[in-house]
Motif scaffolding. Structure first.
Motif, PDB file in Angstrom:
ATOM      1  N   SER A   1      -2.067  -1.936  -3.645  1.00 34.70           N
ATOM      2  CA  SER A   1      -1.572  -0.604  -4.011  1.00 34.70           C
ATOM      3  C   SER A   1      -2.503   0.121  -4.980  1.00 34.70           C
ATOM      4  N   SER A   2      -3.243  -0.637  -5.790  1.00 36.40           N
ATOM      5  CA  SER A   2      -4.174   0.004  -6.733  1.00 36.40           C
ATOM      6  C   SER A   2      -5.629  -0.317  -6.405  1.00 36.40           C
ATOM      7  N   PHE A   3      -5.871  -0.883  -5.225  1.00 38.25           N
ATOM      8  CA  PHE A   3      -7.244  -1.242  -4.860  1.00 38.25           C
ATOM      9  C   PHE A   3      -8.068   0.030  -4.637  1.00 38.25           C
ATOM     10  N   PRO A   4      -9.310   0.077  -5.105  1.00 39.29           N
ATOM     11  CA  PRO A   4     -10.110   1.312  -5.031  1.00 39.29           C
ATOM     12  C   PRO A   4     -10.713   1.565  -3.643  1.00 39.29           C
ATOM     13  N   TYR A   5      -9.845   1.764  -2.640  1.00 36.72           N
ATOM     14  CA  TYR A   5     -10.331   2.040  -1.293  1.00 36.72           C
ATOM     15  C   TYR A   5     -11.111   3.351  -1.263  1.00 36.72           C
ATOM     16  N   ARG A   6     -12.234   3.333  -0.555  1.00 36.94           N
ATOM     17  CA  ARG A   6     -13.005   4.554  -0.352  1.00 36.94           C
ATOM     18  C   ARG A   6     -12.209   5.555   0.488  1.00 36.94           C
ATOM     19  N   PHE A   7     -11.314   5.034   1.351  1.00 35.29           N
ATOM     20  CA  PHE A   7     -10.565   5.889   2.272  1.00 35.29           C
ATOM     21  C   PHE A   7      -9.131   6.111   1.799  1.00 35.29           C
ATOM     22  N   ARG A   8      -8.908   6.069   0.499  1.00 31.63           N
ATOM     23  CA  ARG A   8      -7.543   6.116  -0.024  1.00 31.63           C
ATOM     24  C   ARG A   8      -6.753   7.316   0.492  1.00 31.63           C
ATOM     25  N   GLY A   9      -7.415   8.429   0.783  1.00 35.37           N
ATOM     26  CA  GLY A   9      -6.701   9.611   1.270  1.00 35.37           C
ATOM     27  C   GLY A   9      -6.243   9.513   2.710  1.00 35.37           C
TER      28      GLY A   9
ATOM     29  N   ASN B   1      -9.872 -12.562  -6.907  1.00 29.82           N
ATOM     30  CA  ASN B   1      -9.440 -11.810  -8.085  1.00 29.82           C
ATOM     31  C   ASN B   1     -10.557 -11.721  -9.115  1.00 29.82           C
ATOM     32  N   MET B   2     -11.257 -12.827  -9.290  1.00 33.64           N
ATOM     33  CA  MET B   2     -12.356 -12.863 -10.253  1.00 33.64           C
ATOM     34  C   MET B   2     -13.450 -11.871  -9.849  1.00 33.64           C
ATOM     35  N   MET B   3     -13.798 -11.838  -8.565  1.00 34.17           N
ATOM     36  CA  MET B   3     -14.887 -10.972  -8.116  1.00 34.17           C
ATOM     37  C   MET B   3     -14.485  -9.499  -8.111  1.00 34.17           C
ATOM     38  N   HIS B   4     -13.236  -9.225  -7.733  1.00 34.37           N
ATOM     39  CA  HIS B   4     -12.779  -7.837  -7.698  1.00 34.37           C
ATOM     40  C   HIS B   4     -12.374  -7.311  -9.069  1.00 34.37           C
ATOM     41  N   GLY B   5     -12.194  -8.217 -10.031  1.00 32.39           N
ATOM     42  CA  GLY B   5     -11.888  -7.785 -11.384  1.00 32.39           C
ATOM     43  C   GLY B   5     -10.459  -7.369 -11.608  1.00 32.39           C
ATOM     44  N   ASP B   6      -9.540  -7.840 -10.761  1.00 36.55           N
ATOM     45  CA  ASP B   6      -8.128  -7.515 -10.956  1.00 36.55           C
ATOM     46  C   ASP B   6      -7.295  -8.483 -10.127  1.00 36.55           C
ATOM     47  N   ALA B   7      -5.979  -8.554 -10.427  1.00 35.02           N
ATOM     48  CA  ALA B   7      -5.094  -9.515  -9.759  1.00 35.02           C
ATOM     49  C   ALA B   7      -4.476  -8.893  -8.509  1.00 35.02           C
ATOM     50  N   TYR B   8      -5.293  -8.669  -7.485  1.00 33.78           N
ATOM     51  CA  TYR B   8      -4.781  -8.117  -6.232  1.00 33.78           C
ATOM     52  C   TYR B   8      -4.140  -9.199  -5.362  1.00 33.78           C
TER      53      TYR B   8
ATOM     54  N   PRO C   1       6.842  -4.567   0.466  1.00 40.31           N
ATOM     55  CA  PRO C   1       6.087  -4.015  -0.681  1.00 40.31           C
ATOM     56  C   PRO C   1       4.635  -4.475  -0.741  1.00 40.31           C
ATOM     57  N   THR C   2       4.349  -5.657  -0.178  1.00 41.76           N
ATOM     58  CA  THR C   2       3.001  -6.214  -0.213  1.00 41.76           C
ATOM     59  C   THR C   2       2.697  -6.878   1.127  1.00 41.76           C
ATOM     60  N   TYR C   3       1.417  -7.181   1.328  1.00 45.36           N
ATOM     61  CA  TYR C   3       1.033  -7.994   2.482  1.00 45.36           C
ATOM     62  C   TYR C   3       1.271  -9.462   2.142  1.00 45.36           C
ATOM     63  N   GLU C   4       1.763 -10.228   3.143  1.00 43.37           N
ATOM     64  CA  GLU C   4       1.997 -11.650   2.884  1.00 43.37           C
ATOM     65  C   GLU C   4       1.719 -12.490   4.118  1.00 43.37           C
ATOM     66  N   LEU C   5       1.102 -13.636   3.884  1.00 40.10           N
ATOM     67  CA  LEU C   5       1.014 -14.714   4.868  1.00 40.10           C
ATOM     68  C   LEU C   5       1.931 -15.817   4.363  1.00 40.10           C
ATOM     69  N   VAL C   6       2.985 -16.124   5.096  1.00 37.16           N
ATOM     70  CA  VAL C   6       3.995 -17.075   4.644  1.00 37.16           C
ATOM     71  C   VAL C   6       3.798 -18.401   5.378  1.00 37.16           C
ATOM     72  N   TYR C   7       3.524 -19.463   4.613  1.00 31.35           N
ATOM     73  CA  TYR C   7       3.240 -20.776   5.183  1.00 31.35           C
ATOM     74  C   TYR C   7       4.297 -21.796   4.782  1.00 31.35           C
ATOM     75  N   ASP C   8       4.454 -22.806   5.621  1.00 30.96           N
ATOM     76  CA  ASP C   8       5.323 -23.931   5.296  1.00 30.96           C
ATOM     77  C   ASP C   8       4.710 -24.712   4.130  1.00 30.96           C
ATOM     78  N   PHE C   9       5.485 -24.901   3.081  1.00 28.48           N
ATOM     79  CA  PHE C   9       4.959 -25.513   1.862  1.00 28.48           C
ATOM     80  C   PHE C   9       4.524 -26.958   2.084  1.00 28.48           C
ATOM     81  N   ASP C  10       5.352 -27.754   2.782  1.00 34.77           N
ATOM     82  CA  ASP C  10       5.027 -29.167   2.978  1.00 34.77           C
ATOM     83  C   ASP C  10       3.729 -29.327   3.770  1.00 34.77           C
ATOM     84  N   LEU C  11       3.567 -28.530   4.834  1.00 29.79           N
ATOM     85  CA  LEU C  11       2.341 -28.605   5.625  1.00 29.79           C
ATOM     86  C   LEU C  11       1.133 -28.146   4.807  1.00 29.79           C
TER      87      LEU C  11
END
Length: 345
Positions: free
Chosen positions: A130-138, A106-113, A199-209
């Protein structure tokens, strides 16, 4: 973990981007392409492995000095890959590594992606592009493929650093794309349940592990190639395929990742130095030559970016400019200065 592949037809704009960056596509797809032939020429295979996709991304990133491989309209200096890996290696748990990755990207990209979300006994690493400045957005299909592969790369990076803890803790994956009648070839990578149309990409992990203490791996590399090298090496080590890459190709990957001693490379490949030397010889290779080839490829990329001969000599740890000039001329037939001038013109 199944064999994940990328259909070349899907990444045609990336291949064209690679060509403009001076990347030898034929060497990546391992099939000859006639000079000047169009991308749709039938000499190209139908697909490449997911590891080769990241090699392509790495080579574009290196050639353009942009960690995003020019996928973003906002450039990130290539050496930030070293920064990210070095920060992750200080983490004391998988959760801490996830927090570090979120914070620093987030720090390097300058936004909370990127963010973390906690729910019951699970913690999700969330990527909202959703708001990332992809070169291939179209090109929505391509943007979704890039997002799918980004999630694979993120998980591979975390798992390679945590000695398998991320793979052990992974519960499910969530993707933006809608479910099709056929699973996209890149998403065969996942061995857990995949939710589509979220709505978003997610990697869901077991919290205890994720909270259990561990010693993050730090024995591989801290080079500027650290991020890509770890992901590619991880995929090669875990690839469930009969046709493994040659020892030469795997050695080049490790050298690209910063390993310059044959003892270290042989150990990483699980063989003795004598066996490694013999296997390379059987393939017509020699470790010293591969080391030199890698160094000169980096020199070529630096000169194409406009680096001076003196700076390139220093970065590649040559004793003096004359030694570098001799080595480069034997390889390219031109001195570094003449090569740079010819490329610029």
């Amino acid at each position: 973990m199944a064999q994940a592949t990328i259909l070349l037809e899907q990444i045609r704009p990336i291949l064209e981007l690679a060509e403009t960056s001076g990347i030898d596509i034929a060497s990546l797809v391992q099939k000859p392409v006639r000079p000047g032939a169009p991308m749709r020429d039938d000499t190209l295979p139908a697909d490449i492995s997911i590891a080769d996709y990241f090699r392509l991304q790495r080579d574009i990133a290196r050639a353009s000095d942009d960690l995003t491989a020019r996928f973003s309209s906002r450039k990130l200096t290539y050496k930030t890959g070293h920064f990210v890996v070095s920060q992750l290696q200080q983490a004391k748990s998988l959760l801490a590594a996830m927090e570090s990755l979120v914070e620093h990207f987030n720090m390097m990209h300058g936004d909370a992606y990127n963010s973390l979300r906690f729910s019951g006994n699970r913690v999700s690493l969330v990527v909202d592009d959703s708001s990332f400045p992809y070169r291939f957005r179209g090109n929505q299909d391509l943007v979704e493929l890039i997002g799918d592969c980004l999630l694979i790369k993120t998980h591979c990076l975390l798992d390679s650093l945590s000695n398998g803890r991320a793979d052990e803790a992974l519960q499910r994956v969530r993707l933006l794309r809608r479910r099709g009648t056929v699973i996209e070839s890149q998403n065969r990578f996942w061995s857990v349940s995949v939710d589509y149309g979220t709505p978003t990409y997610e990697l869901v992990y077991d919290f205890d592990l994720a909270c259990q203490p561990l010693r993050i791996r730090d024995a591989v590399d801290l080079s500027t190639d650290g991020l890509f090298a770890r992901v590619i090496s991880y995929l090669e080590d875990h690839a469930a395929q009969e046709d493994h890459k040659s020892v030469t190709a795997r050695t080049l990957d490790l050298i690209d990742g910063g390993l310059t001693l044959q003892n270290d490379v042989a150990r990483k490949l699980g063989m003795s130095v004598a066996t490694h030397r013999r296997r390379l010889s059987e393939e017509g290779s020699h470790f010293r030559n591969l080391l030199l080839e890698t160094k000169l490829r980096r020199a070529e990329a630096m000169l194409k970016r406009g680096c001076s001969v003196a700076h390139t000599t220093e970065e590649l740890s040559y004793s003096d400019i004359r030694a570098f000039n001799r080595a480069f001329k034997r390889w390219k037939g031109l001195t570094p200065a003449a090569f740079a001038q010819a490329f610029q013109s």
